[in-house]
Design a protein around this motif. Structure first.
Motif, short mmCIF file in Angstrom:
data_model
loop_
_atom_site.label_atom_id
_atom_site.label_comp_id
_atom_site.label_asym_id
_atom_site.label_seq_id
_atom_site.Cartn_x
_atom_site.Cartn_y
_atom_site.Cartn_z
N ARG A 20 -3.52 1.66 -1.28
CA ARG A 20 -4.35 2.04 -0.14
C ARG A 20 -3.50 2.44 1.06
NH1 ARG A 20 -9.56 -1.69 0.48
NH2 ARG A 20 -9.88 -0.01 1.96
N LEU A 80 -2.61 3.84 4.71
CA LEU A 80 -3.29 3.89 6.01
C LEU A 80 -2.85 5.19 6.68
CD1 LEU A 80 -5.01 2.43 8.16
CD2 LEU A 80 -2.93 1.33 8.95
N GLY A 120 -3.31 0.20 4.23
CA GLY A 120 -4.79 0.20 4.21
C GLY A 120 -5.35 -1.11 3.68
N GLY A 121 -6.69 -1.21 3.77
CA GLY A 121 -7.34 -2.44 3.30
C GLY A 121 -7.10 -3.60 4.25
N ARG A 122 -7.24 -3.34 5.53
CA ARG A 122 -6.90 -4.37 6.51
C ARG A 122 -7.86 -5.55 6.48
NH1 ARG A 122 -6.69 0.03 11.06
NH2 ARG A 122 -8.14 0.94 9.55
N VAL A 123 -9.15 -5.29 6.30
CA VAL A 123 -10.12 -6.40 6.21
C VAL A 123 -9.88 -7.19 4.91
CG1 VAL A 123 -12.57 -7.00 6.08
CG2 VAL A 123 -11.80 -5.18 7.62
N THR A 124 -9.53 -6.46 3.89
CA THR A 124 -9.23 -7.12 2.61
C THR A 124 -8.10 -8.13 2.80
OG1 THR A 124 -9.76 -5.06 1.47
CG2 THR A 124 -8.46 -6.68 0.24
N LEU A 142 -12.67 -5.81 -2.07
CA LEU A 142 -13.67 -5.06 -1.29
C LEU A 142 -13.82 -3.61 -1.76
CD1 LEU A 142 -13.13 -6.24 2.40
CD2 LEU A 142 -14.49 -7.27 0.56
N HIS A 154 -9.54 7.19 2.19
CA HIS A 154 -10.90 7.26 2.73
C HIS A 154 -10.85 7.35 4.25
CE1 HIS A 154 -11.55 2.78 3.94
NE2 HIS A 154 -10.27 3.03 3.92
N HIS A 174 -10.92 5.97 7.77
CA HIS A 174 -10.67 4.64 8.33
C HIS A 174 -11.59 4.37 9.51
CE1 HIS A 174 -7.14 4.15 5.86
NE2 HIS A 174 -6.67 5.31 6.28
N LEU A 193 -13.86 -2.80 12.22
CA LEU A 193 -13.36 -3.67 11.14
C LEU A 193 -13.55 -5.14 11.51
CD1 LEU A 193 -10.14 -1.83 9.91
CD2 LEU A 193 -12.48 -1.67 9.05
N MET A 215 -17.01 -5.85 10.51
CA MET A 215 -17.05 -5.96 9.04
C MET A 215 -16.54 -7.32 8.60
SD MET A 215 -14.94 -3.71 6.22
CE MET A 215 -15.71 -2.13 6.47
O1 LIG Z 1 -11.40 -2.50 2.71
C1 LIG Z 1 -10.95 -2.84 3.82
O2 LIG Z 1 -10.15 -3.76 3.95
C2 LIG Z 1 -11.45 -2.10 5.03
O3 LIG Z 1 -12.30 -1.07 4.60
C3 LIG Z 1 -10.37 -1.50 5.86
O4 LIG Z 1 -9.71 -0.51 5.14
P1 LIG Z 1 -8.56 0.36 5.88
O5 LIG Z 1 -7.61 -0.59 6.49
O6 LIG Z 1 -7.97 1.15 4.73
O7 LIG Z 1 -9.25 1.26 6.87
#
Ligand SMILES: O=C(O)[C@H](O)COP(=O)(O)O
Ligand SMILES: O=c1ccn([C@@H]2O[C@H](COP(=O)(O)OP(=O)(O)O[C@H]3O[C@H](CO)[C@@H](O)[C@H](O)[C@H]3O)[C@@H](O)[C@H]2O)c(=O)[nH]1
Length: 334
Positions: free
Chosen positions: A164, A166, A177-181, A203, A252, A254, A260, A263
């Motif tokens: 992922r 960013l 990427g995947g910061r919430v994850t 996620l 995707h 962001h 976030l 979220m």
């Molecule tokens: O899945 C996630 O953790 C969030 O959608 C954030 O994703 P991002 O950090 O790639 O924008």
């Protein structure tokens, strides 16, 4: 304990070894042979995705025409105010509107509700969900997700995973990427549902499951939906019926940090709801579901604070398992 003595639990290690595959393992020619009479739906939730949804639908449609692996493509228009519905239809999808499908039921919002509507409005024995904001989408997402389901009757659900990046104006951070994850979902899963620790992208918005199973779980509204789905499927079918597939890389659109944060808060409320259901929360007092955030640069900034207060309701509701609804009600939108 010394950090160097730590290893993943044997359950996690065994599951990740046994139940992980790569999309390249699932070639169309083999899947066509295995598909038989099983029908496959691709469901795409989309809220203001006119820039990306057309190319995704067109790619899935080409796969469908070339191989017959996909029987229907449903885009759920989730209260878009742009041309998402028109673009998706022109590209070859059947478009349903979230609020048409759920008419007569309490009004809920967000992605989870769109997915529930998509499940209700589609018919396939196997349903693959794909986010509508993906860039550079390729059909191996679909073949990778449905491959294990068409090939192994003991698999009920397949989760996608990927690298992922960013992407920001200053450049690309390869695995940023995947910061919430990384900051919310993964720690929560590891703390409270450690058997799910082997799920690389909990996620991910790209996954597929058998209708008979998906209709037996509730769908949490908003962004809690993927978190709840994993926990609920673990309860319902067990870890061994879950699989994951490597889809390579995913790009995707962001969201900004404040979005976030909202979220994350929804995911935390969702985690609380599952802990509570399992009897792991001793107090009956539910968490507060109002999130206070601070924004600078607005005209109505509070003196002394130099920021405006933004307050959001981050509560999540649930649609019941589709299977618990009367058949007449479930047919709506199909
Ligand atoms: O899945 C996630 O953790 C969030 O959608 C954030 O994703 P991002 O950090 O790639 O924008
Ligand atoms: O009210 C909504 C909000 C979003 N979406 C769609 O859902 C998909 C994913 O939403 P997005 O806002 O792009 O989420 P992400 O920031 O990408 O969040 C990640 O984390 C979320 C929480 O688990 C997952 O739902 C997402 O799939 C995952 O990509 C997109 O097609 C959206 O258009 C809706 O249909 N309705």
């Amino acid at each position: 304990m010394d950090q160097t003595d730590l290893t993943a639990s044997p359950v996690v290690e065994a599951w990740t070894t046994y139940r992980t595959s790569s999309a390249g393992r699932w070639q169309p020619a083999e899947l066509i042979r295995r598909k038989g009479t099983t029908t496959v739906s691709v469901v795409i939730p989309a809220r203001n995705e006119e820039a990306t949804v057309g190319a995704i639908v067109a790619t899935v449609r080409r796969l469908a025409q070339r191989t017959g692996l996909v029987d229907e493509i449903v885009v759920v228009d989730s209260r878009s105010v742009d041309r998402t519905a028109e673009v998706a239809e022109a590209a070859g999808a059947r478009v349903v509107h979230q609020d048409d499908v759920t008419r007569g039921l309490p009004r809920l919002s967000g992605k989870g509700d769109a997915l529930w509507a998509g499940l209700a409005a589609s018919t396939g024995d196997v349903v693959a969900f794909i986010d509508g904001d993906l860039e550079g989408f390729s059909d191996h997402f679909v073949t990778g997700l449905i491959g294990p389901l068409l090939s192994d009757p003991s698999v009920e659900f397949v989760k996608g995973f990927y690298h992922r990046p960013l992407v920001r104006s200053g450049g690309v951070e390869q695995d940023g990427g995947g910061r919430v994850t990384e900051l919310a979902a993964r720690p929560l899963l590891n703390l409270f549902w450690p058997t799910l620790a082997g799920v690389v992208q909990p996620l991910a918005g790209e996954y597929a499951g058998r209708r008979r199973t998906l209709e037996r779980i509730p769908f949490v509204s908003g962004y809690g939906v993927e978190f709840a789905m994993l926990v609920d499927l673990l309860d319902l079918v067990g870890l061994d019926a879950l699989a994951q597939v490597d889809l390579g890389e995913r790009r995707h659109r962001h969201q900004d940090t404040a979005a976030l944060g909202r979220m994350s808060a929804q995911i935390m409320v969702t985690a609380w709801s599952r802990l509570h259901r399992a009897g792991l929360v001793l107090t009956e007092r539910p968490p507060a579901t109002v999130l206070t955030q601070f924004r600078r640069g607005a005209e109505d900034a509070l003196p002394g604070l130099d920021r405006t207060i933004d307050v959001t309701d981050i509560d999540v509701q649930e649609r019941p398992p589709l299977a618990s609804l009367a058949r007449s009600r479930r047919a709506v939108g199909r």
